[in-house]
Enzyme design. Structure first.
Site, PDB file in Angstrom:
ATOM      1  N   ASP A   1     -59.795  63.923  17.105  1.00 34.58           N
ATOM      2  CA  ASP A   1     -58.414  64.134  17.635  1.00 34.58           C
ATOM      3  C   ASP A   1     -57.361  63.289  17.173  1.00 34.58           C
ATOM      4  OD1 ASP A   1     -59.655  61.372  18.600  1.00 34.58           O
ATOM      5  OD2 ASP A   1     -58.969  61.784  20.677  1.00 34.58           O
ATOM      6  N   SER A   2     -58.128  62.220  16.038  1.00 35.80           N
ATOM      7  CA  SER A   2     -57.282  61.491  14.999  1.00 35.80           C
ATOM      8  C   SER A   2     -56.321  62.598  14.094  1.00 35.80           C
ATOM      9  CB  SER A   2     -57.775  60.637  14.233  1.00 35.80           C
ATOM     10  OG  SER A   2     -59.134  61.425  13.545  1.00 35.80           O
TER      11      SER A   2
ATOM     12  N   ASP B   1     -64.287  66.808  18.256  1.00 44.00           N
ATOM     13  CA  ASP B   1     -63.589  65.682  19.391  1.00 44.00           C
ATOM     14  C   ASP B   1     -63.146  66.664  20.505  1.00 44.00           C
ATOM     15  OD1 ASP B   1     -64.148  62.986  19.310  1.00 44.00           O
ATOM     16  OD2 ASP B   1     -62.048  62.541  18.156  1.00 44.00           O
TER      17      ASP B   1
ATOM     18  N   LYS C   1     -67.919  65.569  20.815  1.00 45.55           N
ATOM     19  CA  LYS C   1     -67.783  64.100  21.008  1.00 45.55           C
ATOM     20  C   LYS C   1     -66.868  63.895  22.353  1.00 45.55           C
ATOM     21  CE  LYS C   1     -65.979  61.128  17.965  1.00 45.55           C
ATOM     22  NZ  LYS C   1     -64.935  60.530  18.856  1.00 45.55           N
TER      23      LYS C   1
ATOM     24  N   GLU D   1     -65.143  60.412  24.688  1.00 40.23           N
ATOM     25  CA  GLU D   1     -64.879  58.686  24.879  1.00 40.23           C
ATOM     26  C   GLU D   1     -65.284  58.578  26.291  1.00 40.23           C
ATOM     27  OE1 GLU D   1     -60.955  57.826  23.672  1.00 40.23           O
ATOM     28  OE2 GLU D   1     -61.125  58.566  21.696  1.00 40.23           O
TER      29      GLU D   1
ATOM     30  N   GLU E   1     -66.853  51.906  18.143  1.00 42.57           N
ATOM     31  CA  GLU E   1     -65.578  51.789  17.299  1.00 42.57           C
ATOM     32  C   GLU E   1     -65.313  50.159  17.760  1.00 42.57           C
ATOM     33  OE1 GLU E   1     -62.819  54.822  17.744  1.00 42.57           O
ATOM     34  OE2 GLU E   1     -61.399  53.432  16.690  1.00 42.57           O
TER      35      GLU E   1
HETATM   36  N1  LIG Z   1     -55.867  56.469  10.188  1.00 39.18           N
HETATM   37  C1  LIG Z   1     -56.830  56.359  11.246  1.00 39.18           C
HETATM   38  N2  LIG Z   1     -57.781  55.600  11.153  1.00 39.18           N
HETATM   39  C2  LIG Z   1     -58.599  55.215  12.080  1.00 39.18           C
HETATM   40  O1  LIG Z   1     -59.617  54.417  11.977  1.00 39.18           O
HETATM   41  C3  LIG Z   1     -58.234  55.949  13.516  1.00 39.18           C
HETATM   42  C4  LIG Z   1     -57.099  56.581  13.532  1.00 39.18           C
HETATM   43  N3  LIG Z   1     -56.537  56.747  12.392  1.00 39.18           N
HETATM   44  N4  LIG Z   1     -56.550  57.258  14.616  1.00 39.18           N
HETATM   45  C5  LIG Z   1     -57.458  57.293  15.861  1.00 39.18           C
HETATM   46  C6  LIG Z   1     -58.183  55.937  15.916  1.00 39.18           C
HETATM   47  C7  LIG Z   1     -57.151  54.857  16.252  1.00 39.18           C
HETATM   48  N5  LIG Z   1     -57.914  53.732  15.560  1.00 39.18           N
HETATM   49  C8  LIG Z   1     -57.004  52.238  15.473  1.00 39.18           C
HETATM   50  C9  LIG Z   1     -55.823  52.276  15.431  1.00 39.18           C
HETATM   51  C10 LIG Z   1     -55.283  50.943  15.228  1.00 39.18           C
HETATM   52  C11 LIG Z   1     -56.001  49.801  15.142  1.00 39.18           C
HETATM   53  C12 LIG Z   1     -55.246  48.474  14.848  1.00 39.18           C
HETATM   54  O2  LIG Z   1     -54.248  48.598  15.214  1.00 39.18           O
HETATM   55  N6  LIG Z   1     -56.040  47.626  14.306  1.00 39.18           N
HETATM   56  C13 LIG Z   1     -55.191  46.462  13.635  1.00 39.18           C
HETATM   57  C14 LIG Z   1     -55.569  45.276  14.632  1.00 39.18           C
HETATM   58  C15 LIG Z   1     -56.753  45.206  15.446  1.00 39.18           C
HETATM   59  C16 LIG Z   1     -56.761  44.115  16.297  1.00 39.18           C
HETATM   60  O3  LIG Z   1     -56.120  43.868  17.145  1.00 39.18           O
HETATM   61  O4  LIG Z   1     -57.732  43.040  16.285  1.00 39.18           O
HETATM   62  C17 LIG Z   1     -55.884  46.061  12.433  1.00 39.18           C
HETATM   63  O5  LIG Z   1     -55.375  45.121  11.506  1.00 39.18           O
HETATM   64  O6  LIG Z   1     -56.828  46.451  12.024  1.00 39.18           O
HETATM   65  C18 LIG Z   1     -57.436  50.002  14.908  1.00 39.18           C
HETATM   66  C19 LIG Z   1     -57.987  51.337  15.170  1.00 39.18           C
HETATM   67  C20 LIG Z   1     -59.103  54.060  14.871  1.00 39.18           C
HETATM   68  N7  LIG Z   1     -58.711  55.785  14.717  1.00 39.18           N
HETATM   69  C1  LIG Z   2     -62.313  57.476  14.514  1.00 34.56           C
HETATM   70  C2  LIG Z   2     -63.249  58.417  14.778  1.00 34.56           C
HETATM   71  C3  LIG Z   2     -64.428  57.925  15.406  1.00 34.56           C
HETATM   72  C4  LIG Z   2     -62.497  59.295  15.919  1.00 34.56           C
HETATM   73  O1  LIG Z   2     -62.763  59.542  16.913  1.00 34.56           O
HETATM   74  C5  LIG Z   2     -61.395  60.275  15.282  1.00 34.56           C
HETATM   75  O2  LIG Z   2     -61.259  60.331  14.185  1.00 34.56           O
HETATM   76  O3  LIG Z   2     -60.772  60.791  16.231  1.00 34.56           O
HETATM   77 MG   LIG Z   3     -61.477  60.747  18.029  1.00 30.26          MG
END
Ligand SMILES: Nc1nc(=O)c2c([nH]1)NC[C@@H]1CN(c3ccc(C(=O)N[C@@H](CCC(=O)O)C(=O)O)cc3)CN21
Ligand SMILES: CC(C)C(=O)C(=O)O
Ligand SMILES: [Mg+2]
Length: 295
Positions: free
Chosen positions: A74-75, A113, A143, A145, A212
């Site tokens: 769903d990303s 998803d 999948k 959540e 995750e």
């Molecule tokens: N391009 C992309 N990569 C992904 O891994 C991903 C998506 N999109 N979309 C769906 C979810 C959302 N995800 C995410 C989105 C944002 C953060 C994030 O903001 N991380 C920051 C802060 C982490 C913290 O608070 O410690 C980072 O710097 O990694 C992490 C996972 C993982 N998934």
């Molecule tokens: C980040 C992965 C596990 C996911 O759920 C997605 O891509 O939607």
């Molecule tokens: Mg997903």
């Protein structure tokens, strides 16, 4: 005229819900990775790979590269459709993407998803959505959540012949409830809760569990406790497999989480190619005689 929009939208949505078109004959699932291969990989200590894919050309490339599992995530909502999060992604957007990936996958196990709003209300709702993913989309599994709360959903799907992959830790569809996209399972109480969730999903029939943004030691502990593979994303090397969003993996995203590594510079290469094309049309060097038909 103000009424035109709602009136035009309703019949279309109804048609899509009623569509149960089977995947085309060109989809051969004979050589695909199967559920029992996942458990065998864990037992043999062979690490599993998963990448997202949202269309046929990328799915074909990843399948040929030996990726075990393709996740139509769903990303797609935030990476391909221009949304900020996964929350707006709909079933009607997902199904054609699942079909496209499924048509291209020769060997990879295709996981779809279930998007936000398509399964939470009841096991029956989850079943209706999952059936579309397999019947119309040609997916091998879905999948979902969530932990203990959705164990009844997992049990119904499993009993109906639909393999389910779980997803714990940061579950982005619940970001409004979790208070942001942050690491989950820190502290002994939260860690015990995640382990109980993982065990409940497996007891209900889950064939694998995505972890995750979970601290590495906890992901390792859950991996040791489960008979089915864990697939980590931001969960360290102690998982049985890894998954990344392909745009992060290939250097195609405009922003990537800290846990991702860029294995290529596809965004830069694509920008270069597009710029070269524009320049060649402007300076008259494209199209050349070899691109032009004789009279
Ligand atoms: N391009 C992309 N990569 C992904 O891994 C991903 C998506 N999109 N979309 C769906 C979810 C959302 N995800 C995410 C989105 C944002 C953060 C994030 O903001 N991380 C920051 C802060 C982490 C913290 O608070 O410690 C980072 O710097 O990694 C992490 C996972 C993982 N998934
Ligand atoms: C980040 C992965 C596990 C996911 O759920 C997605 O891509 O939607
Ligand atoms: Mg997903």
């Amino acid at each position: 005229m103000a009424l035109a929009t709602p009136v035009a939208v309703r019949p279309l949505a109804r048609l899509e819900v009623m569509s149960t078109a089977p995947p085309p004959a060109s989809v051969s699932t004979a050589k695909r990775v199967r559920v029992h291969h996942l458990r065998e990989a864990k037992t043999a200590g062979r690490r599993l790979t998963m990448l997202t894919a949202y269309d046929a050309p990328t799915a074909r490339i990843f399948d040929s590269a030996g990726v075990d599992m393709l996740l139509v995530g769903d990303s797609m909502g935030d990476n391909m459709l221009g949304h900020d999060t996964t929350i707006p992604t709909t079933m009607d957007e997902m199904v054609p993407a699942v079909r496209a990936v499924s048509r291209a996958a020769q060997r990879a196990f295709v996981v779809a998803d279930l998007p936000f709003g398509s399964y939470e209300a009841s096991p029956q709702q989850a079943h209706a959505s999952a059936v579309r993913m397999l019947k119309e989309g040609g997916a091998n599994a879905v999948k979902i959540e969530g932990g203990r709360r959705i164990a009844p959903h997992v049990e119904l799907l499993t009993g109906a012949g639909i393999p389910v992959v779980g997803h714990l830790g940061l579950t982005p569809q619940a970001e409004n409830a979790l208070g942001g996209k942050r690491v989950q399972g820190r502290g002994e109480e939260a860690a015990a809760g995640l382990l109980a969730d993982a065990e409940a999903l497996v007891a209900a029939g889950a064939v694998a569990v995505v972890l995750e943004m979970v601290p590495g030691p906890l992901a390792h502990r859950i991996t040791d406790a489960l008979p089915v593979p864990t697939i980590g994303i931001g969960a360290g090397a102690g998982c049985d497999g890894q998954v990344l969003v392909w745009l992060d993996m290939a250097g195609m995203a405009d922003w990537s989480p800290r846990f991702a590594r860029q294995f290529g510079a596809v965004g830069t290469a694509l920008a270069q190619a597009a710029g070269d094309y524009v320049a060649a049309v402007h300076d008259g060097s494209f199209p050349g005689p070899e691109h032009t038909y004789e009279a």
